[in-house]
Design a protein around this motif. Structure first.
Motif, PDB file in Angstrom:
ATOM      1  N   MET A 199      40.672  -2.813 -10.649  1.00  0.00           N
ATOM      2  CA  MET A 199      41.387  -4.044 -10.491  1.00  0.00           C
ATOM      3  C   MET A 199      42.390  -3.893  -9.352  1.00  0.00           C
ATOM      4  N   THR A 200      43.416  -4.701  -9.311  1.00  0.00           N
ATOM      5  CA  THR A 200      44.337  -4.687  -8.175  1.00  0.00           C
ATOM      6  C   THR A 200      45.444  -3.670  -8.318  1.00  0.00           C
ATOM      7  N   GLY A 201      45.691  -3.165  -9.512  1.00  0.00           N
ATOM      8  CA  GLY A 201      46.773  -2.226  -9.725  1.00  0.00           C
ATOM      9  C   GLY A 201      48.114  -2.904  -9.931  1.00  0.00           C
ATOM     10  N   GLN A 202      48.152  -4.221  -9.843  1.00  0.00           N
ATOM     11  CA  GLN A 202      49.403  -4.955 -10.048  1.00  0.00           C
ATOM     12  C   GLN A 202      49.582  -5.241 -11.531  1.00  0.00           C
ATOM     13  N   SER A 203      50.823  -5.147 -11.988  1.00  0.00           N
ATOM     14  CA  SER A 203      51.072  -5.430 -13.393  1.00  0.00           C
ATOM     15  C   SER A 203      51.252  -6.929 -13.603  1.00  0.00           C
ATOM     16  N   VAL A 204      50.968  -7.348 -14.807  1.00  0.00           N
ATOM     17  CA  VAL A 204      51.120  -8.747 -15.186  1.00  0.00           C
ATOM     18  C   VAL A 204      52.010  -8.783 -16.416  1.00  0.00           C
ATOM     19  N   THR A 205      53.002  -9.643 -16.391  1.00  0.00           N
ATOM     20  CA  THR A 205      53.857  -9.800 -17.562  1.00  0.00           C
ATOM     21  C   THR A 205      53.744 -11.232 -18.052  1.00  0.00           C
ATOM     22  N   HIS A 206      53.956 -11.394 -19.331  1.00  0.00           N
ATOM     23  CA  HIS A 206      53.861 -12.715 -19.948  1.00  0.00           C
ATOM     24  C   HIS A 206      55.247 -13.149 -20.402  1.00  0.00           C
ATOM     25  N   GLN A 207      55.600 -14.381 -20.113  1.00  0.00           N
ATOM     26  CA  GLN A 207      56.848 -14.963 -20.578  1.00  0.00           C
ATOM     27  C   GLN A 207      56.510 -16.189 -21.411  1.00  0.00           C
ATOM     28  N   ARG A 233      35.237  -8.552 -11.869  1.00  0.00           N
ATOM     29  CA  ARG A 233      34.232  -9.186 -11.013  1.00  0.00           C
ATOM     30  C   ARG A 233      34.885  -9.965  -9.871  1.00  0.00           C
ATOM     31  N   ASN A 234      36.095 -10.462 -10.084  1.00  0.00           N
ATOM     32  CA  ASN A 234      36.741 -11.316  -9.087  1.00  0.00           C
ATOM     33  C   ASN A 234      37.978 -10.697  -8.444  1.00  0.00           C
ATOM     34  N   ALA A 235      38.202  -9.419  -8.658  1.00  0.00           N
ATOM     35  CA  ALA A 235      39.379  -8.750  -8.099  1.00  0.00           C
ATOM     36  C   ALA A 235      39.418  -8.863  -6.576  1.00  0.00           C
ATOM     37  N   HIS A 236      38.266  -8.857  -5.945  1.00  0.00           N
ATOM     38  CA  HIS A 236      38.228  -8.948  -4.485  1.00  0.00           C
ATOM     39  C   HIS A 236      38.876 -10.239  -3.978  1.00  0.00           C
ATOM     40  N   VAL A 256      26.887 -24.626 -23.796  1.00  0.00           N
ATOM     41  CA  VAL A 256      27.200 -25.657 -22.806  1.00  0.00           C
ATOM     42  C   VAL A 256      26.659 -25.300 -21.425  1.00  0.00           C
ATOM     43  N   SER A 257      26.856 -24.040 -21.010  1.00  0.00           N
ATOM     44  CA  SER A 257      26.513 -23.669 -19.639  1.00  0.00           C
ATOM     45  C   SER A 257      25.175 -22.957 -19.483  1.00  0.00           C
ATOM     46  N   GLY A 258      24.652 -22.436 -20.600  1.00  0.00           N
ATOM     47  CA  GLY A 258      23.427 -21.662 -20.508  1.00  0.00           C
ATOM     48  C   GLY A 258      23.675 -20.226 -20.075  1.00  0.00           C
ATOM     49  N   GLN A 259      24.951 -19.848 -19.904  1.00  0.00           N
ATOM     50  CA  GLN A 259      25.298 -18.484 -19.502  1.00  0.00           C
ATOM     51  C   GLN A 259      26.195 -17.863 -20.555  1.00  0.00           C
ATOM     52  N   LYS A 260      26.010 -16.569 -20.781  1.00  0.00           N
ATOM     53  CA  LYS A 260      26.853 -15.865 -21.741  1.00  0.00           C
ATOM     54  C   LYS A 260      28.284 -15.810 -21.227  1.00  0.00           C
ATOM     55  N   ALA A 261      29.233 -15.977 -22.134  1.00  0.00           N
ATOM     56  CA  ALA A 261      30.645 -15.850 -21.779  1.00  0.00           C
ATOM     57  C   ALA A 261      30.986 -14.382 -21.563  1.00  0.00           C
ATOM     58  N   THR A 262      32.018 -14.123 -20.781  1.00  0.00           N
ATOM     59  CA  THR A 262      32.490 -12.764 -20.575  1.00  0.00           C
ATOM     60  C   THR A 262      33.940 -12.667 -21.035  1.00  0.00           C
ATOM     61  N   ILE A 263      34.364 -11.452 -21.320  1.00  0.00           N
ATOM     62  CA  ILE A 263      35.759 -11.266 -21.672  1.00  0.00           C
ATOM     63  C   ILE A 263      36.581 -11.289 -20.386  1.00  0.00           C
ATOM     64  N   PHE A 264      37.896 -11.497 -20.517  1.00  0.00           N
ATOM     65  CA  PHE A 264      38.738 -11.637 -19.343  1.00  0.00           C
ATOM     66  C   PHE A 264      38.673 -10.412 -18.447  1.00  0.00           C
ATOM     67  N   ARG A 265      38.647  -9.217 -19.036  1.00  0.00           N
ATOM     68  CA  ARG A 265      38.603  -7.991 -18.228  1.00  0.00           C
ATOM     69  C   ARG A 265      37.387  -8.007 -17.295  1.00  0.00           C
ATOM     70  N   GLU A 266      36.225  -8.414 -17.805  1.00  0.00           N
ATOM     71  CA  GLU A 266      35.024  -8.472 -16.970  1.00  0.00           C
ATOM     72  C   GLU A 266      35.186  -9.493 -15.851  1.00  0.00           C
ATOM     73  N   PHE A 267      35.738 -10.648 -16.182  1.00  0.00           N
ATOM     74  CA  PHE A 267      35.989 -11.681 -15.179  1.00  0.00           C
ATOM     75  C   PHE A 267      36.927 -11.152 -14.098  1.00  0.00           C
ATOM     76  N   ALA A 268      38.021 -10.505 -14.512  1.00  0.00           N
ATOM     77  CA  ALA A 268      39.009  -9.995 -13.560  1.00  0.00           C
ATOM     78  C   ALA A 268      38.401  -8.926 -12.651  1.00  0.00           C
TER      79      ALA A 268
END
Length: 81
Positions: A1-9, A70-73, A56-68
């Motif tokens: 991934m990007t190595g950047q931390s994410v915080t939630h408020q 796949r799209n880190a670039h 709905v979409s005909g495609q399997k859902a992915t967990i957020f980690r997989e999405f992140a």
């Protein structure tokens, strides 16, 4: 991934929904749905995986980690611009 931390408020839902309505970003009728959706998320409903996305979409859902991963670039490419 990007190595950047994410915080939630946590934000008061009424504060941000009311602010979005007052700023004209969100129509007042839509605010009703946002209140429902926010309440649903806060109480943990909808956190159990199901097959709705695939139905709905005909495609399997992915967990957020997989999405992140796949799209880190896209995140790093945007940051470099």
């Amino acid at each position: 991934m990007t190595g950047q931390s994410v915080t939630h408020q946590d934000l008061d839902p009424e504060a941000w929904i009311g602010g979005a309505v007052a700023a004209g970003i969100v129509p007042i009728d839509y605010a009703v749905m946002l209140r429902w959706q926010t309440g649903t998320t806060i109480t943990g409903h909808g956190s159990t995986p199901n097959d709705d996305i695939e139905k709905v979409s005909g495609q399997k859902a992915t967990i957020f980690r997989e999405f992140a991963q796949r799209n880190a670039h896209a995140r790093t490419a945007t940051a470099a611009v």
